[in-house]
Design an enzyme around this catalytic site. Structure first.
Site: not given
Ligand SMILES: Cc1ncc(COP(=O)(O)O)c(C=O)c1O
Length: 414
Positions: A141, A226, A255
């Site tokens: 994700f 990520d 986050k």
């Molecule tokens: C691993 C990862 N990447 C990207 C995102 C996307 O972040 P945002 O919701 O701040 O756009 C999330 C959100 O849960 C995430 O857990």
């Protein structure tokens, strides 16, 4: 204002994107949130990994107040004192050289993908087509914007919005042979969450990450990690990849970075940063003085919390393991530090467990249908863990013979 009137208004006025839990929060402090009835809730989700210092941390409150009284936004057309200072701290702890600041996780990830494609162009010679393919992982994700969706390995998020950004293929999770089979000279980036979050709290195997690093290094492709959910202290080290002794080319963060304010970041090497010229990428809000000042404060506090996260995380994991019994509902406990998941043998049971904990005024959530996810603030103590374990023991069916505290742990309790 009460819950029913807010629910009614939202139903009439908002896009129906969220299936919220029926609770109306008014304030928070430390590891607790209070609803409008005045009931306290133990927060073991911290706004999906955002409120890592809990609620109303005094250092964050102070920085917010001071900076809000001076300057909130100037745009990226001008300088302010805090972007470079934040970049200096992030590059120091990550081993990378350059930073870019965005507003969210997905925006940081979009920038990382653009950077990978731009870098590939600078490397293409003799009229060869630049490397363009991107390898991502099943169950991953990376966010909700088009590029992030294109690299998200879960069709439920992608399918309603196609066609997405082309050039992405998915590798089976932790499958080294599949990675080797799909990797070739056309790949510009291998994209991985060091620990998958939404995919069910699944850490990468050391082998798998090692092979991804080796393949990308040899061919001149980039390794993008990520760490939006697993980074910035969540695992007891600044970054989850530091458990693996791997050096990525690009890391994305968001986050907890600004302790509840929206801030994302891309970190990268000097070499990769050379692919960017003024005007190629940017943002109106990203990296403003208020968010950067608060993020600097977050990093100062975090430095003193890493060992605590590792210790209380080990304790929490050990106690979750005690809920696992032969033939019982707990399939597996996964994760590192305070990023933990408990996979159950039924999606309904997982859903009910979240609801039952909410009834007992404890906040967690469910991801990947069957996995209970725990992302508590870094300031939790063992007594908070004990309360959650007691509640889980009540809620999950079957005997729990292993629930007595191990003596080593009992001794370490004050
Ligand atoms: C691993 C990862 N990447 C990207 C995102 C996307 O972040 P945002 O919701 O701040 O756009 C999330 C959100 O849960 C995430 O857990």
């Amino acid at each position: 204002m009460n819950l029913s009137s807010v629910m009614r208004s939202e139903h009439e006025l908002l896009l129906p994107t969220y299936d919220r839990q029926k609770v109306l929060f008014e304030k928070g402090r430390g590891v607790y949130l209070w609803d409008v009835e005045g009931d306290p809730y133990l927060d073991f989700l911290s706004g999906i990994g955002v409120n890592a210092l809990g609620h109303r941390h005094p250092a964050i409150q102070r920085a917010l107040r001071q900076q809000a009284s001076q300057l909130i936004h100037v745009s990226n057309l001008f300088f302010h004192p805090y972007q470079a200072e934040l970049a200096r701290r992030l590059t120091k702890i990550s081993g990378l050289d350059r930073a870019f600041f965005a507003n969210s996780g997905t925006e940081a990830w979009e920038g990382a993908l653009k950077l990978a494609r731009a870098y590939a162009r600078t490397r293409s010679t003799n009229g060869h087509r630049p490397k363009w393919r991107i390898l991502a992982l099943d169950h991953s994700f990376h966010g909700r914007t088009m590029g992030a969706l294109a690299t998200t390995g879960q069709s439920k998020y992608r399918d309603p919005f196609g066609p997405l950004v082309p050039g992405v293929s998915f590798v089976r999770f932790n499958d080294v042979e599949d990675l080797k089979r799909q990797f070739d000279a056309t790949v510009c980036a291998v994209c991985l969450e060091t620990i998958q979050g939404e995919g069910g709290i699944r850490p990468l195997d050391k082998d798998f990450l090692g092979v991804a690093r080796e393949l990308t290094r040899k061919s001149g492709a980039l390794l993008l990690l990520d760490e939006i959910q697993c980074g910035l202290g969540r695992t007891g080290r600044y970054f989850a990849y530091q458990h693996y002794k791997v050096e990525p080319d690009i890391v994305t963060l968001a986050k907890p970075l600004a302790a509840g304010l929206p801030l994302g970041a891309i970190l990268t090497t000097r070499r990769v940063a050379g692919a960017i010229d003024p005007g190629m990428h940017g943002t109106t809000f990203g990296g403003g003085p208020l968010v950067c000042r608060v993020a600097i404060e977050f990093l100062k506090v975090l430095a003193g919390l890493l060992d605590h996260v590792a210790e209380v995380g080990d304790y929490f994991r050990e106690r979750l393991e005690q809920l696992k019994t032969p033939g019982g509902p707990v399939v597996e406990v996964r994760g590192i530090g305070l990023m933990l998941g408990m996979e159950l043998n039924s999606a309904t049971l997982a859903k009910d467990a979240v609801a039952e904990l909410l009834r007992r005024k404890i906040l967690i959530n469910r991801t990947s249908e069957t996995v209970l996810r725990f992302l508590p603030p870094y300031i939790i103590e063992k007594k908070h863990v004990d309360r959650v374990i007691r509640a889980l023991a009540e809620v999950l069916p079957g005997p729990k013979p292993g629930l007595a505290r191990p003596t080593s742990i009992s001794r370490s309790l004050s």
